[in-house]
Write a protein that holds these residues in place. Structure first.
Motif, PDB file in Angstrom:
ATOM      1  N   UNK A 199      -3.697   7.118  -7.278  1.00 18.60           N
ATOM      2  CA  UNK A 199      -4.987   6.689  -6.743  1.00 18.60           C
ATOM      3  C   UNK A 199      -5.356   5.247  -7.072  1.00 18.60           C
ATOM      4  N   UNK A 200      -4.429   4.495  -7.676  1.00 17.61           N
ATOM      5  CA  UNK A 200      -4.777   3.128  -8.074  1.00 17.61           C
ATOM      6  C   UNK A 200      -3.557   2.229  -8.195  1.00 17.61           C
ATOM      7  N   UNK A 201      -3.864   0.929  -8.202  1.00 19.56           N
ATOM      8  CA  UNK A 201      -2.835  -0.095  -8.241  1.00 19.56           C
ATOM      9  C   UNK A 201      -3.329  -1.246  -9.111  1.00 19.56           C
ATOM     10  N   UNK A 237      -5.552  -7.835 -10.652  1.00 20.78           N
ATOM     11  CA  UNK A 237      -6.395  -7.262  -9.601  1.00 20.78           C
ATOM     12  C   UNK A 237      -6.121  -5.766  -9.586  1.00 20.78           C
ATOM     13  N   UNK A 238      -7.169  -4.987  -9.388  1.00 18.96           N
ATOM     14  CA  UNK A 238      -7.051  -3.537  -9.494  1.00 18.96           C
ATOM     15  C   UNK A 238      -7.839  -2.887  -8.364  1.00 18.96           C
ATOM     16  N   UNK A 239      -7.208  -1.907  -7.716  1.00 22.09           N
ATOM     17  CA  UNK A 239      -7.857  -1.145  -6.654  1.00 22.09           C
ATOM     18  C   UNK A 239      -7.661   0.340  -6.926  1.00 22.09           C
ATOM     19  N   UNK A 240      -8.726   1.119  -6.746  1.00 19.53           N
ATOM     20  CA  UNK A 240      -8.675   2.557  -7.023  1.00 19.53           C
ATOM     21  C   UNK A 240      -9.583   3.294  -6.044  1.00 19.53           C
ATOM     22  N   UNK A 270       0.821  -1.214   0.000  1.00 15.37           N
ATOM     23  CA  UNK A 270       0.000   0.000   0.000  1.00 15.37           C
ATOM     24  C   UNK A 270       0.854   1.263   0.000  1.00 15.37           C
ATOM     25  N   UNK A 271       1.966   1.222   0.731  1.00 13.41           N
ATOM     26  CA  UNK A 271       2.853   2.388   0.840  1.00 13.41           C
ATOM     27  C   UNK A 271       3.745   2.557  -0.384  1.00 13.41           C
ATOM     28  N   UNK A 272       3.778   1.551  -1.240  1.00  9.45           N
ATOM     29  CA  UNK A 272       4.629   1.629  -2.426  1.00  9.45           C
ATOM     30  C   UNK A 272       6.068   1.246  -2.140  1.00  9.45           C
ATOM     31  N   UNK A 273       6.319   0.592  -1.011  1.00  8.11           N
ATOM     32  CA  UNK A 273       7.691   0.236  -0.660  1.00  8.11           C
ATOM     33  C   UNK A 273       8.066  -1.183  -1.080  1.00  8.11           C
ATOM     34  N   UNK A 274       7.161  -1.888  -1.749  1.00  7.62           N
ATOM     35  CA  UNK A 274       7.499  -3.187  -2.331  1.00  7.62           C
ATOM     36  C   UNK A 274       6.734  -3.359  -3.632  1.00  7.62           C
ATOM     37  N   UNK A 291       3.399  -5.867  -8.776  1.00  2.00           N
ATOM     38  CA  UNK A 291       2.836  -4.623  -9.284  1.00  2.00           C
ATOM     39  C   UNK A 291       3.103  -4.534 -10.784  1.00  2.00           C
ATOM     40  N   UNK A 292       2.038  -4.374 -11.539  1.00  2.00           N
ATOM     41  CA  UNK A 292       2.160  -4.156 -12.979  1.00  2.00           C
ATOM     42  C   UNK A 292       2.232  -2.661 -13.268  1.00  2.00           C
TER      43      UNK A 292
END
Length: 175
Positions: free
Chosen positions: A93-95, A106-109, A75-79, A87-88
């Motif tokens: 605001x999204x992953x 899988x996508x979350x926004x 979530x923090x973007x540290x991995x 992570x693709x």
């Protein structure tokens, strides 16, 4: 009762690249009062009671363990890897995550919205299934397993989003 709504993908959704063609995409959303960050949403999503059975399966069958700390790092973007996903693509605001076999996404926004002139957040969760080419026939398809499990997938997606919503709402009440 929590409302989970099937939706078309927003124009800016990273998942849209999988929408055209013979693959499968879906999108569900729910609205909550207040401002929820994308980081809060991702961390909550992968730390719910509803995700625990999947964690168990990933750990014991696929040897791809995960935990709440790993979810927080994602979530923090540290991995860039979390259990069976990597992570693709990421945006503020999204992953967009790809499974280790390249078959699903899988996508979350999150999206800031207004409900009755009060700040609110729309949470989105979506998936894509990428078709495979049959080695014997050369045909590209999603396969029989996909067709058999589609109903379960849709129900599970709604359960996951509802559980994340509940966790975030509980956290808001504690603040």
């Amino acid at each position: 009762m929590t409302i989970i709504t099937p939706r078309t993908l927003p124009e800016a959704a990273l998942l849209r690249v999988y929408q055209d063609g013979i693959g499968y995409t879906d999108c569900f959303s729910t609205d909550l009062p207040g401002t929820i960050s994308h980081q809060q949403f991702v961390a909550a999503f992968y730390a719910t009671w509803a995700f625990r059975p999947e964690q168990f399966i990933l750990k014991w069958l696929l040897k791809k363990p995960s935990d709440d700390a790993g979810a927080a790092q994602l979530a923090a973007g540290s991995c860039e890897q979390f259990a069976a996903w990597e992570v693709e693509k990421r945006a503020k605001d999204q992953l967009l995550l790809r499974d280790f076999m390249g078959s699903t996404r899988s996508w979350l926004m999150v999206e800031a919205i207004s409900l009755d002139n009060v700040a609110a957040t729309r949470l989105y969760f979506g998936s894509a299934v990428v078709p495979r080419r049959d080695r014997k026939t050369g045909q590209v398809s999603l396969g029989i397993a996909f067709k058999l499990l589609l109903g379960f997938h849709k129900a599970y997606s709604k359960i996951l989003l509802r559980a994340a919503r509940g966790r975030l709402m509980a956290g808001h009440r504690q603040q």
